[in-house]
Design a protein around this motif. Structure first.
Motif, PDB file in Angstrom:
ATOM      1  N   VAL A 259       0.961  -1.174   0.044  1.00 56.20           N
ATOM      2  CA  VAL A 259       0.311   0.282   0.118  1.00 56.20           C
ATOM      3  C   VAL A 259       1.263   1.378  -0.537  1.00 56.20           C
ATOM      4  CG1 VAL A 259      -2.243   1.027   1.397  1.00 56.20           C
ATOM      5  CG2 VAL A 259      -2.228  -1.187   1.137  1.00 56.20           C
ATOM      6  N   ILE A 260       1.660   1.359   0.538  1.00 53.23           N
ATOM      7  CA  ILE A 260       3.298   2.088   0.937  1.00 53.23           C
ATOM      8  C   ILE A 260       3.698   2.618  -0.558  1.00 53.23           C
ATOM      9  CG2 ILE A 260       5.436   2.816   1.681  1.00 53.23           C
ATOM     10  CD1 ILE A 260       3.843   1.730   4.427  1.00 53.23           C
ATOM     11  N   LYS A 261       3.737   1.539  -0.764  1.00 54.49           N
ATOM     12  CA  LYS A 261       3.860   1.257  -2.337  1.00 54.49           C
ATOM     13  C   LYS A 261       3.660   2.449  -3.297  1.00 54.49           C
ATOM     14  CE  LYS A 261       7.430  -1.443  -5.498  1.00 54.49           C
ATOM     15  NZ  LYS A 261       8.717  -0.549  -5.066  1.00 54.49           N
ATOM     16  N   TYR A 262       2.514   2.040  -3.427  1.00 54.80           N
ATOM     17  CA  TYR A 262       1.426   2.828  -4.499  1.00 54.80           C
ATOM     18  C   TYR A 262       1.688   4.325  -4.290  1.00 54.80           C
ATOM     19  CZ  TYR A 262      -2.834   3.451  -6.955  1.00 54.80           C
ATOM     20  OH  TYR A 262      -4.066   3.805  -7.512  1.00 54.80           O
ATOM     21  N   LEU A 263       0.523   3.933  -2.749  1.00 56.48           N
ATOM     22  CA  LEU A 263       0.212   5.454  -2.432  1.00 56.48           C
ATOM     23  C   LEU A 263       1.655   6.443  -2.541  1.00 56.48           C
ATOM     24  CD1 LEU A 263      -1.646   4.622   0.918  1.00 56.48           C
ATOM     25  CD2 LEU A 263      -2.861   5.311  -1.114  1.00 56.48           C
ATOM     26  N   PHE A 264       2.554   5.851  -2.367  1.00 59.19           N
ATOM     27  CA  PHE A 264       3.946   7.442  -2.408  1.00 59.19           C
ATOM     28  C   PHE A 264       4.279   7.035  -4.021  1.00 59.19           C
ATOM     29  CE2 PHE A 264       2.725   7.032   1.977  1.00 59.19           C
ATOM     30  CZ  PHE A 264       2.438   8.450   3.017  1.00 59.19           C
ATOM     31  N   LYS A 265       3.933   5.870  -4.686  1.00 60.21           N
ATOM     32  CA  LYS A 265       4.857   6.128  -6.301  1.00 60.21           C
ATOM     33  C   LYS A 265       6.212   5.994  -5.478  1.00 60.21           C
ATOM     34  CE  LYS A 265       1.388   8.666  -7.957  1.00 60.21           C
ATOM     35  NZ  LYS A 265       0.038   9.111  -7.733  1.00 60.21           N
ATOM     36  N   ILE A 266       6.473   4.437  -4.636  1.00 65.96           N
ATOM     37  CA  ILE A 266       8.137   4.467  -4.665  1.00 65.96           C
ATOM     38  C   ILE A 266       8.705   3.581  -5.556  1.00 65.96           C
ATOM     39  CG2 ILE A 266       8.902   3.074  -2.600  1.00 65.96           C
ATOM     40  CD1 ILE A 266       7.788   4.670  -0.629  1.00 65.96           C
ATOM     41  N   LYS A 267       9.431   3.455  -6.508  1.00 63.96           N
ATOM     42  CA  LYS A 267      10.459   2.894  -7.546  1.00 63.96           C
ATOM     43  C   LYS A 267      10.671   1.626  -6.453  1.00 63.96           C
ATOM     44  CE  LYS A 267       8.923   5.379 -11.336  1.00 63.96           C
ATOM     45  NZ  LYS A 267       7.239   5.152 -11.386  1.00 63.96           N
ATOM     46  N   GLU A 268      12.152   2.398  -6.035  1.00 68.68           N
ATOM     47  CA  GLU A 268      12.833   1.321  -5.413  1.00 68.68           C
ATOM     48  C   GLU A 268      12.316   0.146  -4.852  1.00 68.68           C
ATOM     49  OE1 GLU A 268      14.992   3.001  -1.314  1.00 68.68           O
ATOM     50  OE2 GLU A 268      13.338   4.256  -1.769  1.00 68.68           O
ATOM     51  N   LYS A 269      13.369  -1.273  -4.979  1.00 72.66           N
ATOM     52  CA  LYS A 269      13.209  -1.909  -4.610  1.00 72.66           C
ATOM     53  C   LYS A 269      13.627  -2.837  -3.051  1.00 72.66           C
ATOM     54  CE  LYS A 269      12.844  -4.009  -9.201  1.00 72.66           C
ATOM     55  NZ  LYS A 269      13.644  -4.974 -10.273  1.00 72.66           N
TER      56      LYS A 269
END
Length: 289
Positions: free
Chosen positions: A194-204
């Motif tokens: 959810v965090i990755k989607y909401l904050f548009k995080i690209k790092e792995k």
């Protein structure tokens, strides 16, 4: 035993986030949050055999709600770590640790818990401190309210924690203190997505190569979860009057250490706000009767 459990919580909560700040500033809030909760989940898993009798009391409906609230709690922790990157840890920490004052108000409104006049006075002191920490008086008198990103995230996290801890009692009343917390920790893979989607995080997510980072993450997880277990074990064993006040005063240790260790610049007004908030938290912890 009560004093020992209280001190474990005080030092665990008071120092755990210090190592979280160190990890966050080296590998970022996203990775730090993931690994702190991964290791925290593994630490908490060691207690599972002792909590098996209550497992059968968990219903599917309560599990889903517990899981959802747990996810929001982890998102709140991500916001704190993001705030630690751009704002003073002392400032962020005291804003977030003021959430018990809001929990008291929500509990009174929702569950009709009694709130004494003395408690209301301490709550007002906490809120005055939070105001001084977040709002520049000079700007406020000119009709302007300017908040930096770190303070905004800290305020949102405090709101999330307030709601989560207010309703946590619903689950605790049914299946004890351990499983509600464990289910919350178990939600971390979903919360991370959810965090990755909401904050548009690209790092792995990759395991840190820096040993000092791994050490910081491990210590943060161990200290925070040890504090959780000690607090709840103390309360369930009848030591609430000893454990709860000392645990509630843990922000004093965090603020003291972080102000010495990180030396991030804060204004005189914010320093006074931290002092006022700490005073309110201590009064709320030790003199609420």
């Amino acid at each position: 035993m009560g004093l020992f459990l209280a001190l474990v919580t005080y030092f665990g909560w008071g120092t755990g986030d210090i190592f979280g700040v160190i990890a966050t500033r080296k590998i970022g809030a996203y990775k730090a949050t993931f690994f702190i909760y991964l290791f925290g989940f593994l630490v908490a898993s060691l207690y599972v055999p002792f909590a098996l009798p209550e497992f059968s009391k968990i219903t599917f409906g309560l599990f889903l709600i517990n899981f959802f609230l747990g996810s929001t709690y982890l998102i709140g922790n991500f916001l704190i770590n993001e705030a630690f990157k751009s704002s003073s840890p002392s400032l962020v920490g005291i804003i977030v640790q003021s959430f018990p004052a809001i929990v008291l108000i929500l509990s009174a409104l929702i569950f009709k818990d009694p709130v004494t006049v003395r408690q209301m006075l301490w709550i007002v002191i906490v809120f005055i401190g939070m105001f001084l920490c977040t709002i520049n008086i000079s700007d406020f008198t000119k009709g302007k309210i300017v908040l930096d990103k770190g303070i905004k995230y800290a305020l949102i996290a405090a709101g999330i924690f307030s709601i989560g801890f207010t309703f946590m009692r619903v689950f605790i009343d049914v299946y004890g203190w351990f499983w509600p917390n464990y289910i919350a920790f178990a939600s971390f893979p979903f919360a991370i997505l959810v965090i990755k989607y909401l904050f548009k995080i690209k790092e792995k997510i990759v395991f840190p190569k820096n040993k000092s980072v791994v050490f910081a993450v491990l210590l943060s997880a161990l200290l925070l979860r040890a504090g959780d277990i000690a607090l709840n074990a103390g309360i369930s064993s009848g030591y609430a009057s000893v454990v709860a006040p000392i645990a509630g005063a843990s922000p004093t240790l965090f603020v003291a250490i972080s102000s010495i260790l990180f030396k991030d610049p804060i204004s005189t007004q914010q320093k006074f706000g931290i002092f006022v908030s700490l005073l309110g938290i201590i009064l709320l912890s030790f003199f609420s009767g």
